[in-house]
Design a protein around this motif. Structure first.
Motif, PDB file in Angstrom:
ATOM      1  N   ALA A  15     102.067 145.333 196.711  1.00 25.29           N
ATOM      2  CA  ALA A  15     101.890 145.297 198.165  1.00 25.29           C
ATOM      3  C   ALA A  15     101.390 146.634 198.685  1.00 25.29           C
ATOM      4  O   ALA A  15     100.466 146.690 199.513  1.00 25.29           O
ATOM      5  CB  ALA A  15     103.211 144.918 198.841  1.00 25.29           C
ATOM      6  N   LEU A  16     101.974 147.736 198.197  1.00 20.24           N
ATOM      7  CA  LEU A  16     101.529 149.064 198.640  1.00 20.24           C
ATOM      8  C   LEU A  16     100.089 149.347 198.206  1.00 20.24           C
ATOM      9  O   LEU A  16      99.296 149.906 198.973  1.00 20.24           O
ATOM     10  CB  LEU A  16     102.469 150.135 198.081  1.00 20.24           C
ATOM     11  CG  LEU A  16     103.842 150.263 198.748  1.00 20.24           C
ATOM     12  CD1 LEU A  16     104.733 151.204 197.954  1.00 20.24           C
ATOM     13  CD2 LEU A  16     103.694 150.757 200.184  1.00 20.24           C
ATOM     14  N   SER A  17      99.749 148.959 196.980  1.00 19.50           N
ATOM     15  CA  SER A  17      98.390 149.199 196.470  1.00 19.50           C
ATOM     16  C   SER A  17      97.361 148.428 197.293  1.00 19.50           C
ATOM     17  O   SER A  17      96.326 148.986 197.699  1.00 19.50           O
ATOM     18  CB  SER A  17      98.305 148.798 195.003  1.00 19.50           C
ATOM     19  OG  SER A  17      99.193 149.551 194.209  1.00 19.50           O
ATOM     20  N   LEU A  18      97.624 147.154 197.555  1.00 22.40           N
ATOM     21  CA  LEU A  18      96.675 146.343 198.319  1.00 22.40           C
ATOM     22  C   LEU A  18      96.587 146.821 199.768  1.00 22.40           C
ATOM     23  O   LEU A  18      95.501 146.818 200.364  1.00 22.40           O
ATOM     24  CB  LEU A  18      97.093 144.874 198.266  1.00 22.40           C
ATOM     25  CG  LEU A  18      96.955 144.204 196.886  1.00 22.40           C
ATOM     26  CD1 LEU A  18      97.605 142.831 196.883  1.00 22.40           C
ATOM     27  CD2 LEU A  18      95.471 144.090 196.499  1.00 22.40           C
ATOM     28  N   ALA A  19      97.723 147.239 200.338  1.00 19.37           N
ATOM     29  CA  ALA A  19      97.700 147.775 201.705  1.00 19.37           C
ATOM     30  C   ALA A  19      96.861 149.048 201.762  1.00 19.37           C
ATOM     31  O   ALA A  19      96.082 149.245 202.702  1.00 19.37           O
ATOM     32  CB  ALA A  19      99.123 148.064 202.187  1.00 19.37           C
ATOM     33  N   GLY A  20      97.013 149.897 200.735  1.00 24.08           N
ATOM     34  CA  GLY A  20      96.238 151.135 200.692  1.00 24.08           C
ATOM     35  C   GLY A  20      94.752 150.883 200.534  1.00 24.08           C
ATOM     36  O   GLY A  20      93.922 151.495 201.224  1.00 24.08           O
TER      37      GLY A  20
END
Length: 491
Positions: free
Chosen positions: A408-413
């Motif tokens: 989730a953090l990677s895709l948000a970034g």
């Protein structure tokens, strides 16, 4: 099965019967009001399109006044009317049919004359347009929002102590009364100081006005139902709040009336004093075994369960052991730093939570910058809360906490970086990427909440989670100022 803690006795008195459903029912408006407390300022401080007012031209139509008195400038790669400068000419001696000349001298807007505001497209006067918080004063709304998070830090510390001393239920009532009173008072604010004080007070109630009910509900529901009960109602009612607030503001078209009408219903939570029990674990830790027993007997009666008196006796003996153990071995959140592994884990959790809260808050408040109706974009983004809140219900058990959070953090970034790279002319693509990034950061936030609770040892969970949330508020203090940097970033 031996009765060792509160979870062990729940099957005997009913782990999800009418008693728990009553608490769940009252928690639903709390979930809705979470959106009100957190997002109301967006619709109180919307900034309508504006330009310098020229009283000498008041006999002309608004568009004619702007065309004659306001120079053009390049903003975000487009040629638009200036918001803060006007032609420095004598308008009283000018032929109103004359076309403006770009070679005319210009000057800043006069604070005495003020600004004209474009209220088309459903826009309405807000405290920004009433008080002329534009141009040199356009920092004021962001400062007020930063003070909201200062209030959240103070409130978390103050109400956290009160919750430890006097119980979760009194703090639930006090924090919601504060949110209601300060929210309504916001509608009567006369100036900058009044408004900032109101935002600070509302901020004091933020988080705990919801978390106290969440804690109580989770304690009385059996472990097998906690994931559903903790996530689905929040997903539905937070989504309802986030997606309906824009249209309430649009329909009322009055920021003061909006503040009053959206905040006043929070007072309904006062009925929790008579309908919601005190936190069972707080009662146990305070050695109030008799009061805990009365609550359990009430739970069994409402759930129509018959309980062997020996079960109650065994539970009371277990609670007395727990109370004595806590009394003999007092601990505090600093114990999280005693072992290298726990210290490293806690610091990573805290830093991750700080990043999540700053990014999430930035997306919540940045949609007004997009070149579309703020009511439509915020309503759509609010609706995305529902799938974003439900995704972890599926992925946490299948992929695990770590993978769900990391992805989730990677895709948000990635979506966030792409949003910044896309040219301003590709408004639709930029909007879709921004909403995708908000979707993924919401998943990360929901995962982070549960992951944090699980990684911190049980005996330190309350204090440790509180510290993590307070550091998150501290980091989010900077989010409005980071967002304000767009003022100096011209594409």
């Amino acid at each position: 099965m031996a009765i060792e803690d509160f979870d062990d006795i729940l099957p005997h008195v009913g782990s999800f019967g009418p008693f728990q459903k009553r608490i769940l029912l009252l928690s639903l408006p709390v979930n809705y009001f979470l959106a009100v407390v957190y997002m109301a300022q967006i619709y109180q401080t919307l900034t309508p399109e504006h330009w310098c007012a020229v009283p000498e031209l008041n006999n002309l139509e608004l568009s004619e006044r702007r065309n004659l008195s306001i120079p053009m400038e390049t903003r975000d790669g487009e040629l638009v009317y200036s918001r803060c400068r006007m032609f420095d000419v004598n308008f009283t001696q000018m032929d109103v049919t004359e076309q403006p000349n770009s070679s005319w001298p210009t000057k800043p807007c006069s604070t005495a004359d003020g600004w004209d505001y474009d209220l088309s497209g459903g826009m309405y006067h807000t405290i920004v347009s009433e008080s002329n918080w534009v141009c040199d004063d356009d920092w004021r709304p962001n400062f007020a929002q930063a003070m909201f998070f200062v209030g959240a830090i103070v409130g978390s510390l103050l109400f956290g102590l009160l919750a430890d001393w006097y119980g979760r239920l009194p703090v639930l009532i006090m924090s919601n009364v504060l949110a209601c009173g300060a929210g309504v008072a916001t509608g009567f604010a006369k100036g900058f100081v009044d408004y900032v004080v109101c935002r600070f007070l509302v901020g004091m109630a933020y988080d705990l006005h919801y978390m106290m009910m969440y804690i109580i509900l989770m304690e009385y529901v059996g472990p097998e139902k906690r994931t559903i009960v903790g996530n689905v109602p929040l997903a539905i009612f937070l989504t309802l709040g986030a997606s309906s607030l824009p249209w309430i503001a649009y329909a009322l078209a009055d920021w003061r009336l909006f503040s009053i009408i959206s905040s006043a219903p929070i007072a309904i939570i006062v009925v929790a004093w008579w309908l919601v029990p005190e936190s069972a674990r707080w009662l146990v830790l305070k050695g109030k075994s008799d009061q805990t027993l009365k609550t359990l007997q009430q739970c069994a009666r409402i759930n129509k369960k018959t309980v062997d008196p020996l079960i109650y006796e065994e539970f009371q003996a277990a609670t007395l052991r727990t109370y004595q153990l806590e009394k003999d071995n007092p601990i505090n959140w600093m114990d999280l730093f005693r072992s290298p592994k726990m210290r490293q884990r806690f610091l990573i959790i805290t830093l991750t939570w700080m990043v999540i809260t700053v990014v999430y808050d930035g997306y919540v408040r940045s949609l007004a910058i997009l070149p579309y109706s703020v009511f439509i974009t915020n309503s759509i983004a609010g609706a995305l809360e529902l799938p974003a809140d439900l995704v972890p219900v599926v992925t946490l058990d299948r992929l695990g906490r770590r993978w769900t959070l990391m992805m989730a953090l990677s895709l948000a970034g990635l979506a966030g970086v792409a949003t910044g790279i896309v040219p301003q002319s590709s408004a639709m693509l930029m909007t879709l990427l921004a909403m995708a990034s908000r979707f993924f950061i919401t998943i990360a936030m929901n995962t982070g909440i549960q992951y944090t609770v699980e990684l911190i040892p049980t005996q330190l969970r309350g204090q440790g989670t509180g510290v993590v949330h307070i550091t998150g508020h501290g980091a989010t203090f900077f989010a409005p100022f980071i967002l304000y940097l767009v003022t100096y970033c011209k594409h």
